[in-house]
Design an enzyme around this catalytic site. Structure first.
Site, PDB file in Angstrom:
ATOM      1  N   LYS A 161     -80.098  84.434  41.432  1.00 27.68           N
ATOM      2  CA  LYS A 161     -81.112  83.377  41.460  1.00 27.68           C
ATOM      3  C   LYS A 161     -80.908  82.392  40.296  1.00 27.68           C
ATOM      4  CE  LYS A 161     -86.122  82.977  40.825  1.00 27.68           C
ATOM      5  NZ  LYS A 161     -86.048  82.358  39.508  1.00 27.68           N
TER       6      LYS A 161
ATOM      7  N   ASP B 274     -77.746  80.337  44.657  1.00 29.40           N
ATOM      8  CA  ASP B 274     -77.707  81.140  45.871  1.00 29.40           C
ATOM      9  C   ASP B 274     -76.568  80.616  46.745  1.00 29.40           C
ATOM     10  OD1 ASP B 274     -78.408  82.824  47.928  1.00 29.40           O
ATOM     11  OD2 ASP B 274     -80.546  82.380  47.794  1.00 29.40           O
TER      12      ASP B 274
ATOM     13  N   LYS C 115     -76.962  83.966  34.797  1.00 26.86           N
ATOM     14  CA  LYS C 115     -75.581  84.167  35.269  1.00 26.86           C
ATOM     15  C   LYS C 115     -74.562  83.620  34.283  1.00 26.86           C
ATOM     16  CE  LYS C 115     -76.199  81.875  39.033  1.00 26.86           C
ATOM     17  NZ  LYS C 115     -77.634  81.640  38.838  1.00 26.86           N
TER      18      LYS C 115
ATOM     19  N   LYS D 144     -74.131  71.129  37.551  1.00 24.63           N
ATOM     20  CA  LYS D 144     -74.578  70.901  36.165  1.00 24.63           C
ATOM     21  C   LYS D 144     -73.420  71.003  35.174  1.00 24.63           C
ATOM     22  CE  LYS D 144     -77.821  73.991  35.416  1.00 24.63           C
ATOM     23  NZ  LYS D 144     -77.776  74.893  36.593  1.00 24.63           N
TER      24      LYS D 144
END
Lengths: 274, 445
Positions: A12, A129, A17, A43
């Site tokens: 998520k 995701d 991450k 990003k």
């Protein structure tokens, strides 16, 4: 000929991450592996804690300005000689980020980056995701064969993990993509361990690491570095080091058995009732 | 007899209307996407310039298709595209679009610009409408915009109808009023994909036929049209069409916005259909034209038809293989007026669905009836034909060796109106006299 391992990390948005990937990359590099981390997010901030103040154009920015980019144009060397690539993408609200990831991966492949840099391990840090085919590319086209899901014990993070395992199942049934396990980035949520372990069991995998919540992570990020670099002797750094070793030695690769939405809701409700 | 496997056309139309048949898509010209429909419509105008925001392929395809231009020629108009590339898809193509639009407007100061999109632009969600809205007033007024990405399921018909809707709105934005004095004038909508000299002859014939009942032509919607002619269309009393499928969207709009009624009979092919067509036009204008039956030319055509009917013989089967909907129905009517029993073969149900309003009007309301043999396979159709007793076949291919095949090339011969009826009767008469056609591309005797 050495075996290239390609690992994708999904989870998520905002679950940690990039922080986890960067620390794994740093730890593996320190262990002597040649590691390439590829940020698959418009990003383009996946590797910032590895490269510090260095800033290179993302693959897609290069594509915009230069027709024939070379490896040096897109690869930055970071902490402990980790190699870093950012796929990049469009401004929010414009274009097609998924298509961007596809194109970026095609460029990486065309430039033969893995072979040219003699890479041992590639880590794909993939946005939130599997929102569309573009973000599934690390699972397709002969890229990553191992996938790790980052989650906490919060419902939405668990939901995303279950959802992503649906995509892994789909691709796994027609290729050698497998789920390697769950990485629990703990948020000290209610009954976190039980719930995460429950989900792991339901989808036929294991929790490969429990990363404790520690402010040291944020402190290091404010200095643009990983915990492995900034506080190498800390307990948190040892957790990342241990996680990196677990990934290297992990042989428990499965096609997951994701829950349908109804079963997932039931699992959460049962956990709350206990 | 080989009609055991047939169904009634009226039953088929009813089943399609009630959605009782699972109709698949087919590769038919009317299954082209909305992009093509809109492109077709706007290409009629010489004072509109087209800019396609998207990849270049759709525009290039269009450019090189012979049928879109003149006979033996490509479409020679300049068509513009923003020619989106990978970068534009990833990062969005809005800036490229705005730059291209500015360039096209500068290069064509006396023309309005039609902006169409194709699939990739719509998929990535470029806000083309928003870009156009941001233009200064005087520029924005020069732009007509449509989202036409075919991937969304918008059909060729959607494309034509929406394009016509925009044109009609443009027409009435000129401040035209619904109130006008009846002048006995008619707008004519020509056949699509037909070129000179046949088209010119066709227009002349329609003008002549209308003249017989005291009407004159107002405007002819044809290639080379312009916005001024469009504006003049609002002065007519009634709209008529040689392609009711294509014109319907426009006619609906002109009726709603401008109060101009239209004739929705199928094409005037043969004497019966031509007379009915003229009567329908007259009815719309509250005219009595019963006197035309005394016209010498028309009386002669009735005599000609009588002789032809005698020669064909009563109750003879007429196998009709034509997939274009309105023309198929016209041929059914032609067969019926010649005393034959029509048997339709090779019918394409997706075409029927697309042109359903025509089938509904002609079959459900107008009583047109035929047997339908549902196969599209040549072997099965040949088997049917062999079981019939010396049928007349309306078909443009040499599939039926040794049979009476009426091969009438609609693109190269007079088809419509009184002259069309005369030519068709003459050609059919010759077909009946011609020794059996033994040539087939499949079977040589």
């Amino acid at each position: 000929m050495k075996q290239l391992r390609q690992i994708a990390v999904y989870g998520k948005g905002g679950i940690g991450k990039s922080t986890t990937c960067s620390n794994i990359s740093a730890a593996l590099s320190k262990q002597g592996y040649k590691v390439l981390q590829i940020g698959c997010d418009p990003k383009a901030d996946s590797t910032k804690n590895l490269v510090g103040a260095q800033k290179k154009l993302s693959v897609l920015e290069q594509l915009k300005t230069k027709k024939n980019a070379v490896i040096d144009d897109i690869v930055t060397k970071g902490f402990a000689n980790t190699y870093c690539i950012e796929a990049g993408g469009p401004e929010p609200g414009f274009g097609c980020a998924g298509r961007g990831i596809i194109t970026a991966m095609e460029i990486v492949e065309k430039l033969n980056v893995f072979q040219e840099l003699d890479i041992d391990i590639v880590i794909y840090d993939v946005l939130g995701d599997v929102v569309c085919g573009g973000f599934a590319v690390p699972l397709r086209m002969s890229f990553a064969k191992e996938v790790y899901l980052v989650t906490s014990g919060e419902t939405m993070a668990l939901y995303a993990a279950n959802n992503i395992s649906k995509a892994i199942k789909r691709f796994g049934e027609r290729s050698s993509v497998r789920l390697g396990g769950i990485i629990c980035n703990q948020r000290n949520a209610y009954r976190e361990r039980e719930i995460v372990e429950k989900l792991a069991g339901k989808i036929s995998t294991n929790v490969i690491s429990w990363i404790p919540r520690d402010n040291i992570v944020q402190e290091c990020e404010m200095k643009n570095c990983t915990v492995v670099e900034g506080c190498p002797e800390s307990a948190q750094a040892k957790v990342y080091d241990s996680l990196a070793s677990s990934i290297i030695s992990n042989t428990n690769m499965v096609i997951p058995t994701p829950l349908d939405d109804e079963s997932f809701d039931l699992m959460i409700k049962q956990a709350e009732m206990v | 007899m080989g009609l055991k496997k047939t169904v009634k056309l009226s039953a088929l139309v009813s089943a399609v209307e009630k959605n009782l048949i699972d109709i698949g898509e087919c590769i038919d010209m009317h299954q082209f996407c909305a992009f093509w429909g809109a492109y077709d419509v706007f290409s009629y105008f010489d004072d509109l310039v087209l800019l396609v925001h998207g990849t270049a392929g759709c525009t290039a395809n269009r450019h090189f298709l012979t049928s879109m231009g003149q006979m033996d020629n490509c479409d020679k108009k300049i068509h513009h595209t923003t020619d989106m590339k990978e970068n534009d898809i990833i990062f969005g193509g809005e800036q490229k679009f705005m730059d291209s639009l500015e360039e096209v407007m500068k290069k064509n100061p006396d023309k309005n610009v039609v902006v169409l999109t194709n699939c990739c632009t719509d998929i990535i969600g470029d806000d083309v409408e928003g870009c156009i809205e941001s233009l200064p007033d005087e520029d924005r007024k020069r732009v007509i915009f449509m989202n036409t990405g075919g991937y969304s399921g918008k059909t060729y018909r959607d494309g034509t109808e929406n394009a016509f809707r925009l044109l009609a709105e443009k027409l009435y934005s000129f401040g035209r009023s619904k109130d006008r004095e009846q002048k006995g004038s008619v707008n004519l909508f020509t056949r699509r994909w037909l070129w000179d000299p046949t088209k010119k002859k066709e227009i002349d014939e329609i003008k002549r036929d209308l003249g017989l009942i005291g009407l004159k032509m107002n405007e002819v919607f044809d290639h080379g049209f312009n916005m001024e002619s469009l504006e003049k269309m609002s002065e007519a009393d009634v709209n008529v069409s040689l392609c009711p499928f294509y014109s319907r969207g426009f006619f609906d709009q002109l009726r709603t916005l401008g109060g101009i009624d239209y004739v929705d009979s199928s094409a005037p092919i043969g004497l019966e259909a031509t007379m009915r067509w003229l009567e329908d036009i007259a009815r719309k204008l509250s005219m009595d034209i019963s006197y035309i039956y005394e016209n010498e030319e028309i009386s002669e055509l009735f005599r000609m038809r009588y002789e032809l009917r005698k020669k064909i013989g009563s109750g003879r089967k007429c196998v009709i293989w034509n997939q274009t909907g309105d023309r198929l129905l016209s041929l059914v009517k032609l067969a019926s007026e010649l005393g034959m029993e029509p048997v339709i073969v090779g019918i394409e149900l997706s075409t029927m669905r697309e042109k359903f309003h025509i089938f509904k009007k002609e079959v459900c309301e107008g009583g047109v009836e035929a047997a339908v043999y549902p196969s599209k396979y040549i072997d099965e159709i040949r088997e049917l034909v062999n079981e019939l007793d010396d049928p007349v076949i309306f078909c443009n291919d040499n599939f039926f060796s040794g049979k009476k095949v009426f091969k009438y090339r609609f693109a190269h011969n007079p088809v419509y109106g009184l002259n069309g009826a005369r030519s068709i009767f003459t050609a059919l008469n010759e077909t009946l006299d011609t020794p059996m056609n033994n040539y087939s591309i499949f079977l040589e005797k």
